[in-house]
Structure formats: C-alpha cells, structure tokens
Write a protein that holds these residues in place. Sequence first.
Motif, PDB file in Angstrom:
ATOM      1  N   ALA A  21      -3.740   6.238   1.065  1.00 22.53           N
ATOM      2  CA  ALA A  21      -2.364   5.876   1.397  1.00 22.53           C
ATOM      3  C   ALA A  21      -2.195   4.365   1.410  1.00 22.53           C
ATOM      4  CB  ALA A  21      -1.982   6.464   2.754  1.00 22.53           C
ATOM      5  N   GLU A  22      -3.153   3.655   1.972  1.00 27.07           N
ATOM      6  CA  GLU A  22      -3.072   2.191   2.022  1.00 27.07           C
ATOM      7  C   GLU A  22      -3.211   1.578   0.630  1.00 27.07           C
ATOM      8  OE1 GLU A  22      -2.347  -0.168   3.968  1.00 27.07           O
ATOM      9  OE2 GLU A  22      -2.016   0.949   5.814  1.00 27.07           O
ATOM     10  N   LEU A  23      -4.196   2.033  -0.126  1.00 28.77           N
ATOM     11  CA  LEU A  23      -4.429   1.448  -1.446  1.00 28.77           C
ATOM     12  C   LEU A  23      -3.254   1.719  -2.378  1.00 28.77           C
ATOM     13  CD1 LEU A  23      -8.218   2.246  -2.011  1.00 28.77           C
ATOM     14  CD2 LEU A  23      -7.185   0.157  -1.130  1.00 28.77           C
ATOM     15  N   THR A  24      -2.687   2.906  -2.290  1.00 22.30           N
ATOM     16  CA  THR A  24      -1.552   3.234  -3.140  1.00 22.30           C
ATOM     17  C   THR A  24      -0.377   2.315  -2.866  1.00 22.30           C
ATOM     18  OG1 THR A  24      -2.217   5.551  -3.298  1.00 22.30           O
ATOM     19  CG2 THR A  24       0.098   5.039  -3.739  1.00 22.30           C
ATOM     20  N   ARG A  25      -0.146   2.011  -1.582  1.00 21.97           N
ATOM     21  CA  ARG A  25       0.993   1.170  -1.219  1.00 21.97           C
ATOM     22  C   ARG A  25       0.804  -0.281  -1.614  1.00 21.97           C
ATOM     23  NH1 ARG A  25       1.295   5.638   1.157  1.00 21.97           N
ATOM     24  NH2 ARG A  25       3.256   6.468   1.989  1.00 21.97           N
ATOM     25  N   ASP A  26      -0.382  -0.659  -1.996  1.00 16.15           N
ATOM     26  CA  ASP A  26      -0.607  -2.008  -2.496  1.00 16.15           C
ATOM     27  C   ASP A  26      -1.134  -1.981  -3.924  1.00 16.15           C
ATOM     28  OD1 ASP A  26      -0.281  -4.691  -2.102  1.00 16.15           O
ATOM     29  OD2 ASP A  26      -1.552  -4.795  -0.339  1.00 16.15           O
ATOM     30  N   GLN A  27      -0.855  -0.871  -4.623  1.00 19.92           N
ATOM     31  CA  GLN A  27      -1.163  -0.718  -6.037  1.00 19.92           C
ATOM     32  C   GLN A  27      -2.644  -0.905  -6.352  1.00 19.92           C
ATOM     33  OE1 GLN A  27       1.593  -3.501  -7.901  1.00 19.92           O
ATOM     34  NE2 GLN A  27       3.135  -1.890  -8.073  1.00 19.92           N
TER      35      GLN A  27
END
Length: 547
Positions: free
Chosen positions: A146-152
């Motif tokens: 979730a975190e990595l996705t939100r920062d591409q």
Amino acid sequence: MAEDNTGLTSAAKRTVSRRSFLTGACAAGALAAVGGLTACAGTPQNDGQGTEGGSGSGTNGDGAAGNAAPSSIDKTYDTDLLIVGAGGSGLACAVQAALNNMNFIVVDRNSQVGGNASFVEGMFAVNSSLQREQGIDIKPADVIEAELTRDQHRQNGDYWLDLVNNSADNISWCQEQGVQYSGTVDDYYGGLFPTFHWFKEGKAAVGYVEPMKNRLDELGVELHLNTTVNGLIMQDKKVAGAYADGDEGTVQYNAKAVVFATGGFGGNAEVIAEQGWDTDGVHIVGSPNAAGDGYRLAMDNGGKNMMAGSAQSILYAIQAFPAIDFHDAAENPINGYFGIAAGGPVLWVNEACERYSRENLTADNLVLQCIPGKDNKANYVLFDQAIFDQFFGKDDDAKKMFQDGLASNDGNSLFQADTVEDLAGKFDLDADALKATVDHYNELCKAGADTDFGKAADLMVPVETAPLYMAKLSYSYFFSVGGIATDKKRRVLDGDMNPIEGLYAIGNDGNMLYRNVYTINMPGTAFGNQVNSGREAANAAMEYVQG
C-alpha cells in the motif's frame, strides 16, 4: 452527500484526510523543534577529505569535509558518541545507547527535551502485542505494498520492510522503558489499516516524552541543554567530533560518532527553496528550529544530497489570509486544511490560464494537492460568490476573515471583480485564455461530469455568479521528510553511496521512506520511524565504535 467508490462521503473523507494529516504533521513535528544546529561553512580543517558527492552549504556545489575550527575552545569533552537533538528520535537513540552501555553525550539547543513530540498522539506498529490481544491481524506485505504503490514504487521497499518488521518490537521496547499507551489501537479516523497505537491520554507529552525523560535520568544520561552544534570535526574521512556553543562557551566534543536528530529543514524558507518550491509568500507553519542545519552540515561533509527526491508536508495557501494554526484552526473554512486554497469546488489554473489537475486531490492525500503545480510558474484559484457562500462563508467569523483578507490583500494575492477578464488583468494574465478556460469548465459543470480530469460531480460548480474572486496560491510548509541519504543502519551516505564513517542521521533528517510525496494514509508511521531510526542508529554506532 455524494459518495465515490471509496464508500466515503466527501465530508467523511475530509475528516479522514485531516486527521491523517495531523498524525503525520504532529509526528514529524516531533523533531521540528529539537536540537538544531547552526551550520558553519568555512575553510575546511583537518585533511579536507570527504567530497564524494557532497554539497557545500546544501546548495548543490562541491562540498569539502570538516568545518572551520573556532578560534578558541572553552571546554572539551571526550566521548564515544554525540547525539545532537533530544526530540522523538533523539530520545529513543539516547535510551538505546544507554541500554547498550555506551559512553555518550546528548546535546540540544533548547532548554528542555522533547521538542514537538509532545503533540504526537500515537505511533505505528504491525502485529504488536496490543494488536494481537485485540484480534487485529495485519499482513505486513499488505502494508508495504500500500505504501509503495502510493509513491509509485520509487522508494527502496527494504526500508519499509525494516520499519514494519521492527514495529511490534518497538512498541514492546517503549513499554519496557515506561512509555504508556492507552490500550486503544485503531485506524486513526479512517486510515488504511488499524496500525495506530494511542499514547496515554492521547498525548505523547504524557505517554512518551515524560517517561523517556525519566528514563534518561534513571540511566544517568549526560545531557547538555542550551547547546548548539555548529560544525563537524573530520579526520581521515571519519567523524572525529563536533564544535558547539553553549552555557560553557565554545565547546569541542571529541567523539567517534555523531548522530543528527535535528528535525529536518521545514522551518527554513531558504532551504525549502532549494527543494524546488517557490517561497514567495510562503507560510512557515512548522518550528523555525527545524532550520536544515543537520542537512547542511551533512552536505558540507560529503553527504549525498537527497533533496530532489525528498518529501514534505505542504498545503496551498493564500498570502492574504493568516497563516494556518494547525493546533487551533485546522478546520477553518477560509484558511484551514480544506479552506479556499485547498481545492474542491473551485477552479485551479496556471500562469498560462490552463487547468492542470482535478481540484479535489485532498480526497486522496491531503498533502498531494501542491505536487502537480510545483513546476508551474504560478498557480491560481478561481471561485464566485455562490461557491463562497455555499462552501466557505459558513459563519460570521469566516466571512470577516475573508473580507479582512480581501481588504488588506497581503502580497496582492486576492482580488474581486465582476468579470473574468477583469480578474485576469489583476494578475497580468491573458484575459482571452482565462475566459476560454472558465467557459469550458462551466460547460463541464453544467453537464455534470468532469470529462477532462474526473473531479467528483458534486464539486463541479460553475464560476459565474458575480462578484468573482481569484487568488494567487502560495504555500503553507509544515515539515520536511528526508534530505540526507542514509542506509538501514542510519549511516549517512556519500555520493558513491558509501557510508561516511561515524556519521548518522535519524528522524526527519535521514528519512528514506518517501519519495516526493509524503504518504499520510498509514496511521502513525512518521513517529514509528522516529523510534525505529533512533534505536537503529544507537545500535549501529555501538557496533562501529567497538570496531
């Protein structure tokens, strides 16, 4: 109220976003006022080594290692480790160092420990004992994705894995030191996962700062308050100590390792400008003690500059209105988190009078709103009287703030007119281009669908009822996140990504969890990082000192 595919009403999302923002703002603010430094960029002393990728005075020039020695020294201390700053991360680092039986000294420019950590309400953990007792089961991979996705996926996921895997132990460790939690674990008003562990009374001042201060006393930690570090001593490309000014005059600390826990650069407009933001009319909301001094000293001594990719907590602002007080006026409908500058039922345009983004980005991430316009020469917001009456002028106090701002017009940032063309003239913009953009936007509003950028239909309100209003957008800058490249041991890295021996950066100084965008939807991660990075730096310094 209309709902989108998140299942939340617009009002609910505002509450979620605001509270999530407060988590990050206060958590990172825990470092904002701690142990600042005053950079002393001068003729390098010692061997002049350490220029690998360094940036002199934080200005992207070639840096030289070491700082100019004072003309005289009033007091000298010999120690293994010097911790600069006693806020959220500095306290964790100091207690861990004491438990490791290290010989160390803590310095802080303030007259007491804690900094802005007192405003924090809780901290992050996954699968802690408190969560297990309450039947809360979270898959670590879900949090990390979730975190990595939100920062591409621009971050190194191993840093997030490190935080998540250590987070449960960090809660237990804090409890062992006397830190008190309320027992409540939740998603902090609508975050992505129930990872928020509330401190006693919902205040770190009660649950964290005071117990950790007592722990320092119990462990006999040597603490030098009212002491400002202003230079590093380098020998053979290794840290050999630091210079400072304090109650004892000019002090030289001979130390094998130094940890920066100085709170980042969010209180210094000059350094914020180096991050690429237009600081004309900027409101500095965070502590001025977070002046970027740790960043500058790290750069002056060979550190790799992560400024371009570092994140920040930043909101749009209108200079004509008072700076936001995030403790007392967060929900003010004029200059608060969801006030006129923040977007929503308004129109944003750039210097070319072109619309460049959907204006309700705050529904996704409160601090995302400024990112699309960062590279514009200028940004503006337009609305009309009907929009103001429905969404912003909600009471007499709000109306008075607006009228006062319109009358004083600080920075020539807010104007009223009867036509779009007249508004364009106030800012020396192309009247025809602005009129075309407003006309097109109004057509979309009347059609009930934003076919350009997909803004929620309930926020598509035409700009057509005179008087019309237009404001130039500036920024409210709360705090910085990162700037100094570090590894998982919190060692400061040089331009070749090799550790500078003996130099560490924790908390906001060396936070590597985010890139460009500060993701605020995972409750408590900012303060979770303060504790985690502080402990890891202490352990790494012990390993280094012992050889």
